[in-house]
Design a protein around this motif. Structure first.
Motif, PDB file in Angstrom:
ATOM      1  N   GLU A 158       0.829  -1.198   0.000  1.00  0.00           N
ATOM      2  CA  GLU A 158       0.000   0.000   0.000  1.00  0.00           C
ATOM      3  C   GLU A 158       0.865   1.250   0.000  1.00  0.00           C
ATOM      4  N   THR A 159       0.393   2.248  -0.719  1.00  0.00           N
ATOM      5  CA  THR A 159       1.043   3.544  -0.713  1.00  0.00           C
ATOM      6  C   THR A 159       0.671   4.229   0.595  1.00  0.00           C
ATOM      7  N   VAL A 160       1.673   4.790   1.273  1.00  0.00           N
ATOM      8  CA  VAL A 160       1.433   5.415   2.577  1.00  0.00           C
ATOM      9  C   VAL A 160       2.010   6.829   2.592  1.00  0.00           C
ATOM     10  N   SER A 161       1.580   7.603   3.556  1.00  0.00           N
ATOM     11  CA  SER A 161       2.041   8.991   3.697  1.00  0.00           C
ATOM     12  C   SER A 161       3.206   9.068   4.680  1.00  0.00           C
ATOM     13  N   VAL A 202       9.403  -0.708   3.943  1.00  0.00           N
ATOM     14  CA  VAL A 202       8.962   0.504   3.261  1.00  0.00           C
ATOM     15  C   VAL A 202       9.999   0.845   2.204  1.00  0.00           C
ATOM     16  N   THR A 203       9.532   1.018   0.981  1.00  0.00           N
ATOM     17  CA  THR A 203      10.442   1.486  -0.066  1.00  0.00           C
ATOM     18  C   THR A 203      10.149   2.953  -0.338  1.00  0.00           C
ATOM     19  N   PHE A 219       6.141   6.745  -0.916  1.00  0.00           N
ATOM     20  CA  PHE A 219       6.426   5.688   0.055  1.00  0.00           C
ATOM     21  C   PHE A 219       5.438   4.540  -0.129  1.00  0.00           C
ATOM     22  N   VAL A 220       5.976   3.318  -0.163  1.00  0.00           N
ATOM     23  CA  VAL A 220       5.143   2.128  -0.300  1.00  0.00           C
ATOM     24  C   VAL A 220       5.506   1.171   0.832  1.00  0.00           C
TER      25      VAL A 220
END
Length: 157
Positions: A32-35, A90-91, A120-121
């Protein structure tokens, strides 16, 4: 740095490889894409281990400057591998910089760095495999359908 050492730290890096996942065995990976705000909370809860090449120092400094993540900048590359305790990775994706064969270059000019944008993913490895979860869902659905049929039955008596 300011993040705790919990034994369950989140790994952070600029790339993803199969070897990172080899220590976990069979499981289901969610992506998931995260903040950055989400990451601050995640790192505050679990801690963080940064895996970056020395030449990526400037990129980490930019990420820290822009997003205030307070990531430690390692002197050497730390090889990471997910395990039963370390299930989160996290990448940091970098857009806007030239690449060779898909890889970031060792150096960029100041002007090139100004063009960089970041995302961020988060990858999370669940301890149960997708096939097991699907089988369990099917059984629960069947049990629920039987219960509904029993409760809504019509009798001719």
């Amino acid at each position: 740095m300011g993040y705790p050492q919990t034994g369950n730290e989140v790994y952070v890096g600029f790339s993803l490889s199969d070897t990172m996942f080899s220590g976990i065995g069979k499981g289901t990976i969610t992506r998931e894409t995260v903040s950055a705000d989400y990451l601050k909370d995640l790192f505050a809860k679990y801690g963080v281990v940064v895996s970056a090449k020395p030449e990526q120092r400037r990129l980490l400094e930019m990420v820290n400057s822009i997003y205030d993540l307070k990531l430690e900048i390692p002197e050497t590359l730390k090889i990471i591998q997910l395990s039963e305790k370390h299930r989160r990775l996290v990448t940091i994706s970098v857009q806007g910089l030239r690449r060779i064969n898909g890889s970031l270059l060792p150096e960029y000019s100041d002007e090139e760095f100004q063009e960089a944008t970041f995302g961020f993913v988060k990858y999370y490895v669940q301890s149960r495999h997708y096939d097991e979860l699907m089988a369990e869902n099917e059984k629960l659905k069947k049990d629920l359908d039987l219960e509904i049929a029993w409760r809504t039955r019509v009798s001719d008596i």
